[in-house]
Design an enzyme around this catalytic site. Sequence first.
Site, PDB file in Angstrom:
ATOM      1  N   ASP A 132       0.818  -1.209   0.000  1.00  0.00           N
ATOM      2  CA  ASP A 132       0.000   0.000   0.000  1.00  0.00           C
ATOM      3  C   ASP A 132       0.860   1.272   0.000  1.00  0.00           C
ATOM      4  OD1 ASP A 132      -2.840   1.077   0.608  1.00  0.00           O
ATOM      5  OD2 ASP A 132      -1.647   2.049   2.160  1.00  0.00           O
ATOM      6  N   GLU A 146       1.393  -0.540  -4.951  1.00  0.00           N
ATOM      7  CA  GLU A 146       0.482   0.568  -5.226  1.00  0.00           C
ATOM      8  C   GLU A 146       1.355   1.823  -5.234  1.00  0.00           C
ATOM      9  OE1 GLU A 146      -3.346   3.075  -3.695  1.00  0.00           O
ATOM     10  OE2 GLU A 146      -1.725   2.550  -2.350  1.00  0.00           O
TER      11      GLU A 146
HETATM   12  C1  NOJ Z   1      -4.401   3.171  -0.557  1.00  0.00           C
HETATM   13  C2  NOJ Z   1      -5.544   2.304  -0.151  1.00  0.00           C
HETATM   14  O1  NOJ Z   1      -5.976   1.579  -1.265  1.00  0.00           O
HETATM   15  C3  NOJ Z   1      -6.588   3.231   0.397  1.00  0.00           C
HETATM   16  O2  NOJ Z   1      -7.818   2.589   0.600  1.00  0.00           O
HETATM   17  C4  NOJ Z   1      -6.079   3.860   1.666  1.00  0.00           C
HETATM   18  O3  NOJ Z   1      -6.992   4.860   2.114  1.00  0.00           O
HETATM   19  C5  NOJ Z   1      -4.713   4.520   1.456  1.00  0.00           C
HETATM   20  N1  NOJ Z   1      -3.826   3.773   0.626  1.00  0.00           N
HETATM   21  C6  NOJ Z   1      -4.022   4.736   2.775  1.00  0.00           C
HETATM   22  O4  NOJ Z   1      -3.621   3.501   3.308  1.00  0.00           O
END
Ligand code: NOJ
Length: 485
Positions: A190, A253
Amino acid sequence: MSEPEWWRDAVVYQIYPRSFQDSDGDGTGDLQGIRSRLDHIVTLGADALWLSPIYPSPMADGGYDVADYAGVDPMFGDLAQFDLLVGAAHARGLKVLMDIVPCHTSIEHPWFTERPDWYVWSDRDGPRNNWRATFGGPAWSRDPHGRGWYLHSFYPEQPDLNWRNPEVREAMAGVLRFWRERGVDGFRLDAIDRLLKDPEMRDDPVATVPPPLPEANEEYAGLQHVHSRNAPDIGIALAALREGAGDAFLVGEVYLPSAELAPYLEHLEVAFSFELFHASWDATAVPAAVAAAVGLDVAWVLSNHDFPRLPDRVGEVNARAAAMLALTLPGPVFVYQGDEIAMAGGADGTPPDDRAGRDPFRTPMCWDADAPHGGFSDATPWLPAACPPGGGVAQQDAEPTSALHLYRDLVALRRSLGPGLELVDAADGVIAFRRGDDHLVALNLSSEERPAPAAGAVVRHTHGATGQAPQTLSGGEGFVATLRG
Ligand code: NOJ
């Protein structure tokens, strides 16, 4: 024995555990519910599933605020249930990916009180600089324990970890090892473009151009995030994650355009392609986003829990063509629960659960449009359930022209597509590309009828036509065909 590169052309199915299947009648999905629905994922033809966070969490950010990286929130079950799920997935040939949230913990994680040196603090009694939080407001908040001001890239309940501290890197590598030892096959990482920031903590300059990718908050988009994220020495953080992961699959991500992914791809198998995900659905932006990713190991994404679902992004009329595109591009592709039945956005909770307005992308999966709450739960779900016009899985399974059959067919078909991708000339409004020596994919991205490129026999049409490839395509239509008759 490890299987090298199982992920190369894999289909990964994203599960949002709160909304997939409730098994205990509390209106919230759980691990046992997921286990009971694994056959749906197998029938779709997916290779792996990705679980959005299931860790103990106060749920200030839907579980992306982790209070214990080595546990399961009671809302979802426990570690024994987790082990059963992994075993059941593996027995069906499905890999399991966990979601690792390394940028920040929950403010309720014991580390925040016990290890303040693992977090990022202002050097003054107030914000250290002008950085903004992604969902609005300053990126600095006053510590409730009176220790000054701490940094948070997201909600104030999510203090950022200090990845310049080697102890943090080692602790997070240990988290990956823990899950590896429980049989997990890979990790979605993430927000990793936020792990390292400018060590001098300089102000972000005011933006003079729109952000390269859409931002959730206008204030946030008003700054150019050259110092608050994506520091050039990101490799030290990624190397620690790789060390903990061993040879497990890592997908990042990384919320950056394709041109900025290279430093991340030195350590990860793939990064999501947000450029194509956000491209406006037209014959300029879509081929440009595909071309920008050529030569990079990106993973394509149909939808996820953070942004409007596919039919809402590209328009309902284009949803089948958009699915055909993502599922016929080379490289791994991520399908979000509900994509395969053409789910569009639902309604907010009452009151809304997510302060950033993402409830509509997280509503319960529709299994059976004739069952209460779409078959998701016997109780009132945590967010209102709504089924797509074509019905739930039960209805679409029985209907050969359904979105579900299109997805199943394309997932099967992608296995037979040759390597590489070559964009070929096509009429205005049409994108066409070859896969290997045998197949051509053509999609009309415009809203009017257009000439189709010459091709042989249709292997799969967005709307079910068969036979010789058509000479024209209506808006939103497309096909995969043999190159020659
Ligand atoms: C990306 C995640 O997909 C999202 O849902 C989240 O709010 C943020 N990162 C922070 O962790």
